[in-house]
Design an enzyme around this catalytic site. Structure first.
Site, PDB file in Angstrom:
ATOM      1  N   HIS A 100      22.173  28.936  -9.088  1.00 46.61           N
ATOM      2  CA  HIS A 100      22.872  30.047  -9.462  1.00 46.61           C
ATOM      3  C   HIS A 100      22.145  31.777  -9.492  1.00 46.61           C
ATOM      4  O   HIS A 100      20.962  31.843  -9.445  1.00 46.61           O
ATOM      5  CB  HIS A 100      23.440  30.107 -11.164  1.00 46.61           C
ATOM      6  N   THR A 117      -3.372  -5.711   0.505  1.00 50.13           N
ATOM      7  CA  THR A 117      -2.931  -4.280   0.767  1.00 50.13           C
ATOM      8  C   THR A 117      -3.626  -3.552   1.664  1.00 50.13           C
ATOM      9  O   THR A 117      -3.188  -2.795   2.508  1.00 50.13           O
ATOM     10  CB  THR A 117      -2.523  -3.584  -0.624  1.00 50.13           C
ATOM     11  N   LYS A 146       0.913  -1.297   0.086  1.00 48.22           N
ATOM     12  CA  LYS A 146       0.104  -0.029  -0.018  1.00 48.22           C
ATOM     13  C   LYS A 146       0.860   1.259   0.300  1.00 48.22           C
ATOM     14  O   LYS A 146       1.706   1.370   0.771  1.00 48.22           O
ATOM     15  CB  LYS A 146      -0.941  -0.091   1.370  1.00 48.22           C
TER      16      LYS A 146
HETATM   17  O1  LIG Z   1      31.326  24.799  -6.992  1.00 47.04           O
HETATM   18  C1  LIG Z   1      31.147  25.118  -8.358  1.00 47.04           C
HETATM   19  N1  LIG Z   1      31.798  23.778  -8.709  1.00 47.04           N
HETATM   20  C2  LIG Z   1      31.414  23.567 -10.024  1.00 47.04           C
HETATM   21  O2  LIG Z   1      31.759  22.592 -10.688  1.00 47.04           O
HETATM   22  C3  LIG Z   1      30.807  24.371 -11.017  1.00 47.04           C
HETATM   23  N2  LIG Z   1      30.418  24.806 -12.120  1.00 47.04           N
HETATM   24  C4  LIG Z   1      30.249  25.971 -12.298  1.00 47.04           C
HETATM   25  O3  LIG Z   1      29.756  26.545 -13.531  1.00 47.04           O
HETATM   26  N3  LIG Z   1      30.008  26.756 -11.144  1.00 47.04           N
HETATM   27  C5  LIG Z   1      30.482  25.775  -9.935  1.00 47.04           C
HETATM   28  N4  LIG Z   1      30.587  26.098  -8.718  1.00 47.04           N
END
Ligand SMILES: O=c1[nH]c(=O)c2[nH]c(=O)[nH]c2[nH]1
Length: 300
Positions: free
Chosen positions: A255, A59, A14
């Site tokens: 990022h 189940t 389940k």
């Molecule tokens: O700490 C990081 N490792 C990476 O392998 C990587 N690659 C990237 O573009 N920025 C980062 N930053």
């Protein structure tokens, strides 16, 4: 099995069994809310091949077992409850060769009112959550693994990424001081299943991640790369917790790039270290699973 075929995997159970358990100690109450998955494997495949259900634990009965064992034994941690369920299934039903139970804990935390812990009110704190999986084959020790997921962290300095491969594909400059943001998940396996304080170890892994990412409040901790921070977390957990045999840590690199304002009047020569563009996708994906050789002596 009919000629020409063989099972690669087989099991039934389940999914998403939802449970709220309230422990009432006088006026002070505690709660655990879980979503549980059970999965059993029988020593015959006559249910699949012939439609013979005589050995099948429905189940629906697996779901009922979750509630009955919660009532009988109480609920302490996802790991302890999953271990209890696996050993119950294997003891009760000799026709089973394997039981597997996965538990996801909902992140409730005790509410605090005017600085005091509330007796019976809780707040949902979805910053991260606790998962576990216990798998046990008949006449074998259970295998316990635990996870921590969804811990979103960000720091505004003490992170760099420099001296990486420079060739015709590179556009990223060396970054001596950058924003580091990630959503961390960790998953670790235990080398034993008894005498382990699973709740305490989970909190220790959480603290280790925060320590190695953020560091002390005043100074922080320097990260030369996400890879290095991943390793620092893993190494510390393996050194401090002898019951952990291996740990996977994944840190997506979410990022944040400085916005290029140089085309705007008056901004040409001004360094911009305040205005960033959060970039959801793509994200770097940096992960590793670290185990131990016999040479490593744990501290505890
Ligand atoms: O700490 C990081 N490792 C990476 O392998 C990587 N690659 C990237 O573009 N920025 C980062 N930053």
């Amino acid at each position: 099995m009919e000629e020409g075929f063989d099972w690669v995997a087989r099991g039934y159970g389940k999914d998403n069994v939802k449970l709220l358990y309230i422990r009432r100690e006088g006026r002070v109450h505690s709660i655990k809310e879980y979503e549980i998955k059970t999965q059993l494997t029988l020593n015959t495949d006559k249910d699949y091949l012939l439609g013979d259900n005589s050995d099948v634990i429905a189940t629906d009965s697996q779901k009922n077992t979750v509630y009955i064992l919660a009532k009988r034994h109480g609920v302490v941690s996802p790991e302890d409850f999953a271990l209890l369920l696996c050993s119950h299934f294997l003891l009760k039903y000799p026709q089973l060769t394997k039981a597997q139970v996965n538990v996801e804990e909902y992140p409730w935390q005790r509410e605090v009112m005017d600085g005091r812990a509330h007796n019976h009110a809780f707040k949902f704190s979805p910053e991260y959550h606790h998962t576990c999986s216990v798998s046990q084959e008949r006449d074998h020790e259970p295998l316990v693994s635990t996870g921590l997921q969804g811990l979103r962290l960000l720091k505004t300095t003490q992170s760099a990424f420099v001296n990486f491969v420079s060739d015709e594909f590179r556009s990223l400059p060396d970054m001596k001081d950058r924003v580091f943001s990630t959503e961390i998940s960790a998953a670790w396996q235990y080398n034993k299943s008894t005498g382990v304080d699973f709740g305490k170890i989970w909190l220790l892994v959480l603290k280790t991640i925060k320590d190695k990412f953020a560091g002390p409040a005043e100074m922080g901790i320097f990260s030369p790369s996400v890879q290095n921070t991943v390793y620092l977390v893993q190494k510390t957990v393996l050194m401090e917790v002898p019951e952990v045999s291996q740990i996977q840590v994944t840190m997506p690199n979410k990022h944040y790039y400085p916005v290029d304002l140089s085309k705007f009047e008056g901004m040409e020569n001004i360094e911009n270290n305040e205005v960033f563009l959060p970039v959801d996708k793509p994200a770097g994906n940096i992960t590793g699973t670290l185990g131990r050789t016999n040479l490593i002596k744990a501290k505890l």
